[in-house]
Design a protein around this motif. Structure first.
Motif, mmCIF file in Angstrom:
data_model
loop_
_atom_site.group_PDB
_atom_site.id
_atom_site.type_symbol
_atom_site.label_atom_id
_atom_site.label_comp_id
_atom_site.label_asym_id
_atom_site.label_seq_id
_atom_site.Cartn_x
_atom_site.Cartn_y
_atom_site.Cartn_z
ATOM 1 N N VAL A 245 -16.003 -96.123 -36.188
ATOM 2 C CA VAL A 245 -15.577 -96.919 -37.459
ATOM 3 C C VAL A 245 -17.191 -96.358 -38.045
ATOM 4 N N THR A 246 -17.325 -95.645 -39.049
ATOM 5 C CA THR A 246 -18.481 -94.811 -39.887
ATOM 6 C C THR A 246 -18.513 -95.782 -41.143
ATOM 7 N N VAL A 247 -19.665 -95.917 -41.532
ATOM 8 C CA VAL A 247 -19.926 -97.419 -42.035
ATOM 9 C C VAL A 247 -20.740 -96.520 -43.486
ATOM 10 N N ILE A 248 -20.486 -96.900 -45.061
ATOM 11 C CA ILE A 248 -21.058 -96.281 -46.139
ATOM 12 C C ILE A 248 -21.441 -97.264 -46.778
ATOM 13 N N ASP A 249 -22.549 -96.808 -47.550
ATOM 14 C CA ASP A 249 -23.722 -97.507 -48.181
ATOM 15 C C ASP A 249 -23.061 -97.197 -50.012
ATOM 16 N N THR A 250 -22.325 -98.512 -50.356
ATOM 17 C CA THR A 250 -20.945 -97.985 -51.048
ATOM 18 C C THR A 250 -22.060 -97.717 -52.351
ATOM 19 N N HIS A 251 -23.684 -98.514 -52.684
ATOM 20 C CA HIS A 251 -24.505 -98.480 -53.674
ATOM 21 C C HIS A 251 -24.926 -96.619 -53.687
ATOM 22 N N THR A 252 -25.207 -95.858 -53.033
ATOM 23 C CA THR A 252 -25.426 -94.880 -52.638
ATOM 24 C C THR A 252 -24.657 -93.815 -51.788
ATOM 25 N N ASN A 253 -23.470 -93.767 -51.334
ATOM 26 C CA ASN A 253 -22.136 -92.982 -50.923
ATOM 27 C C ASN A 253 -22.609 -92.087 -49.939
ATOM 28 N N ASP A 254 -23.952 -93.698 -49.143
ATOM 29 C CA ASP A 254 -24.682 -92.492 -47.681
ATOM 30 C C ASP A 254 -24.030 -93.312 -46.515
ATOM 31 N N VAL A 255 -23.601 -92.080 -45.659
ATOM 32 C CA VAL A 255 -23.398 -92.708 -44.321
ATOM 33 C C VAL A 255 -24.809 -93.593 -43.785
ATOM 34 N N VAL A 256 -24.942 -94.864 -43.130
ATOM 35 C CA VAL A 256 -25.590 -95.403 -42.295
ATOM 36 C C VAL A 256 -25.140 -95.750 -41.646
ATOM 37 N N GLU A 257 -24.665 -95.863 -40.835
ATOM 38 C CA GLU A 257 -23.996 -95.485 -39.288
ATOM 39 C C GLU A 257 -22.556 -95.320 -38.435
ATOM 40 N N THR A 258 -22.875 -95.064 -37.745
ATOM 41 C CA THR A 258 -21.020 -95.150 -36.909
ATOM 42 C C THR A 258 -20.973 -95.731 -35.533
ATOM 43 N N VAL A 259 -20.238 -96.300 -35.782
ATOM 44 C CA VAL A 259 -20.146 -97.797 -34.248
ATOM 45 C C VAL A 259 -18.926 -97.093 -33.689
ATOM 46 N N GLN A 260 -19.644 -97.169 -32.232
ATOM 47 C CA GLN A 260 -18.046 -96.873 -31.325
ATOM 48 C C GLN A 260 -17.563 -98.364 -31.164
ATOM 49 N N ILE A 261 -16.806 -97.220 -30.813
ATOM 50 C CA ILE A 261 -15.071 -98.508 -30.122
ATOM 51 C C ILE A 261 -14.751 -98.479 -29.542
ATOM 52 N N PRO A 262 -15.102 -98.860 -28.167
ATOM 53 C CA PRO A 262 -14.567 -99.014 -26.187
ATOM 54 C C PRO A 262 -12.950 -98.682 -26.855
ATOM 55 N N ARG A 263 -12.250 -99.177 -27.515
ATOM 56 C CA ARG A 263 -11.083 -99.841 -27.286
ATOM 57 C C ARG A 263 -10.063 -99.738 -28.299
ATOM 58 N N GLY A 264 -10.323 -98.235 -28.689
ATOM 59 C CA GLY A 264 -9.439 -97.890 -30.059
ATOM 60 C C GLY A 264 -10.283 -98.754 -30.970
ATOM 61 N N ALA A 265 -9.535 -97.185 -32.276
ATOM 62 C CA ALA A 265 -9.700 -97.699 -33.579
ATOM 63 C C ALA A 265 -8.841 -96.711 -35.010
ATOM 64 N N GLU A 266 -8.136 -98.041 -35.762
ATOM 65 C CA GLU A 266 -7.242 -97.814 -36.531
ATOM 66 C C GLU A 266 -7.467 -98.453 -37.824
ATOM 67 N N SER A 267 -6.667 -99.424 -37.620
ATOM 68 C CA SER A 267 -6.510 -100.458 -38.778
ATOM 69 C C SER A 267 -8.195 -101.227 -38.922
ATOM 70 N N LEU A 268 -8.577 -101.591 -40.120
ATOM 71 C CA LEU A 268 -9.534 -102.698 -40.830
ATOM 72 C C LEU A 268 -9.797 -103.674 -41.304
ATOM 73 N N VAL A 269 -9.993 -104.760 -41.125
ATOM 74 C CA VAL A 269 -10.724 -106.183 -42.188
ATOM 75 C C VAL A 269 -12.229 -106.476 -41.838
ATOM 76 N N VAL A 270 -12.701 -106.536 -43.314
ATOM 77 C CA VAL A 270 -13.858 -107.509 -43.341
ATOM 78 C C VAL A 270 -13.481 -108.966 -43.343
ATOM 79 N N THR A 271 -13.769 -110.232 -43.024
ATOM 80 C CA THR A 271 -13.760 -111.290 -42.984
ATOM 81 C C THR A 271 -14.617 -111.791 -44.367
ATOM 82 N N PRO A 272 -13.726 -112.715 -45.355
ATOM 83 C CA PRO A 272 -14.724 -112.733 -46.351
ATOM 84 C C PRO A 272 -16.103 -112.821 -46.663
ATOM 85 N N ASP A 273 -17.141 -113.519 -45.984
ATOM 86 C CA ASP A 273 -18.150 -113.329 -45.930
ATOM 87 C C ASP A 273 -19.166 -112.519 -45.537
ATOM 88 N N SER A 274 -18.035 -111.222 -45.400
ATOM 89 C CA SER A 274 -18.929 -109.872 -44.588
ATOM 90 C C SER A 274 -19.560 -109.854 -43.642
#
Length: 364
Positions: A245-274
């Motif tokens: 999962v690649t993380v983008i800062d929406t204020h700058t549109n820069d990539v800030v991190e890439t998180v390896q997912i050991p069990r596969g990465a397809e769909s995503l959902v973020v909790t209401p409190d982020s």
């Protein structure tokens, strides 16, 4: 009937009855009037109480699964975890986005057609269709419900739809094979995951143009995208075996991190409190990984039966809804506070995505 003096002859006893500006007398037999008045008051009180109870009763919470193979939506009542209806969608059901303001759901045809079907969720039927681009896949709706954006994988475009007129008002060219789209909470920008060009296109919705492109240094096969409710980050999953999962800062549109997912990465959902991101591993594994957004690491993972493809979360963050995916005709309900599976319900064939309509947390 009336007596000789013109008064209403209702019985043997006379009673004064006050009316605005004057007094008149009627006679009644025994306690008939008193009893009638008591019954009337009781009925009125009962009606008022019943009406108040009905008004106070919470509206049932539902979820709608987009079933690609059966070309329909399953309507799941969440407090009972039971399918209460099916909406045929002849033009196909790849993805679904719900506008709570209008009560309309927008359903993309995927490989079935180049149409977007508009479903009236109260009447449970298709009330319109909109011609988009080729192979419309991901769809998202602005918070005010005025615009729907559709990622057309086959034509490398995004259709901007005026939802009041059921009409495409702009067609924007983006990257190669745009598969998913997400809109920021303020409704100003959209982020589009381009699967084959390893990039994310950023759209200014009001201006109707692509204003930036986030390009990745490594091949990530941008599969899906989700925006945090606080609007600060965009999370992009890497499909096709990339498992990150690649993380983008929406204020700058820069990539800030890439998180390896050991069990596969397809769909995503973020909790209401982020604070967390749920990442599904796909219909073959049924695994779901959880990212801690403060540390940007996978804190833990858990397994659900019947596969894990598209996901959604309740507005209060207590329930996670998981669509089984290809050949997995199930929707699974997860307690998001404990990450424990509560129960599953059988839906249509190949449920790829899911949209909940949860005015408040359903009873469980």
């Amino acid at each position: 009937m009336r007596g000789r003096d013109g008064t209403l002859a209702l019985g043997d006893q006379w009673h004064s009855v006050l009316s605005p500006g004057r007094r008149r007398r009627i006679r009644t037999r025994g306690r008939t009037v008193a009893a009638a008045a008591l019954v009337t008051l009781s009925v009125a009180s009962s009606v008022t109480t019943t009406s108040s109870a009905e008004a106070a009763r919470p509206r049932p919470a539902y979820a709608y699964t987009a079933n690609a193979a059966s070309r329909n939506l399953s309507v799941v009542r969440l407090d009972a975890t039971a399918v209460t209806g099916t909406v045929p969608v002849p033009n196909g059901a790849e993805d679904i986005a719900l506008s709570r303001r209008s009560g309309r759901a927008y359903v993309t045809g995927g490989g079935r057609s180049n149409r977007v079907s508009v479903v009236d969720t109260a009447r449970r039927r298709v009330v319109g269709t909109i011609r988009a681009g080729q192979r419309p896949m991901g769809v998202a709706v602005t918070g005010d419900g005025s615009r729907a954006l559709v990622a057309n994988a086959g034509s490398d475009t995004v259709s901007v739809i005026d939802t009041r007129r059921y009409k495409v008002i702009r067609t924007l060219h983006v990257g190669d094979w745009p598969r998913d789209v997400a809109i920021t909470p303020d409704g100003r920008r959209a982020y589009v995951a381009n699967l084959k060009s390893d990039s994310v296109s950023v759209i200014d919705i009001r201006r109707g143009r692509v204003v930036d492109t986030v390009r990745f240094e490594r091949d990530i096969a941008a599969y899906a995208v989700a925006i945090s409710p606080d609007g600060h980050r965009a999370y992009v999953s890497g499909g096709n075996g990339v498992d990150a999962v690649t993380v983008i800062d929406t204020h700058t549109n820069d990539v800030v991190e890439t998180v390896q997912i050991p069990r596969g990465a397809e769909s995503l959902v973020v909790t209401p409190d982020s604070s967390r991101v749920y990442v599904s591993g796909g219909f073959l594994t049924g695994d779901i990984s959880v990212i801690d957004t403060d540390q940007l690491v996978v804190s833990h993972a858990f397994h659900v039966p019947h596969g894990a493809e598209g996901m959604a979360i309740s507005t209060d963050g207590t329930r996670l809804y998981v669509a089984g995916g290809h050949d997995r005709p199930w929707m699974t309900l997860v307690n998001a506070e404990t990450d424990r599976v509560m129960r599953s319900v059988r839906v249509g064939r190949s449920p790829l995505n899911i949209a909940p309509d949860t005015p408040q947390n359903p009873a469980s």
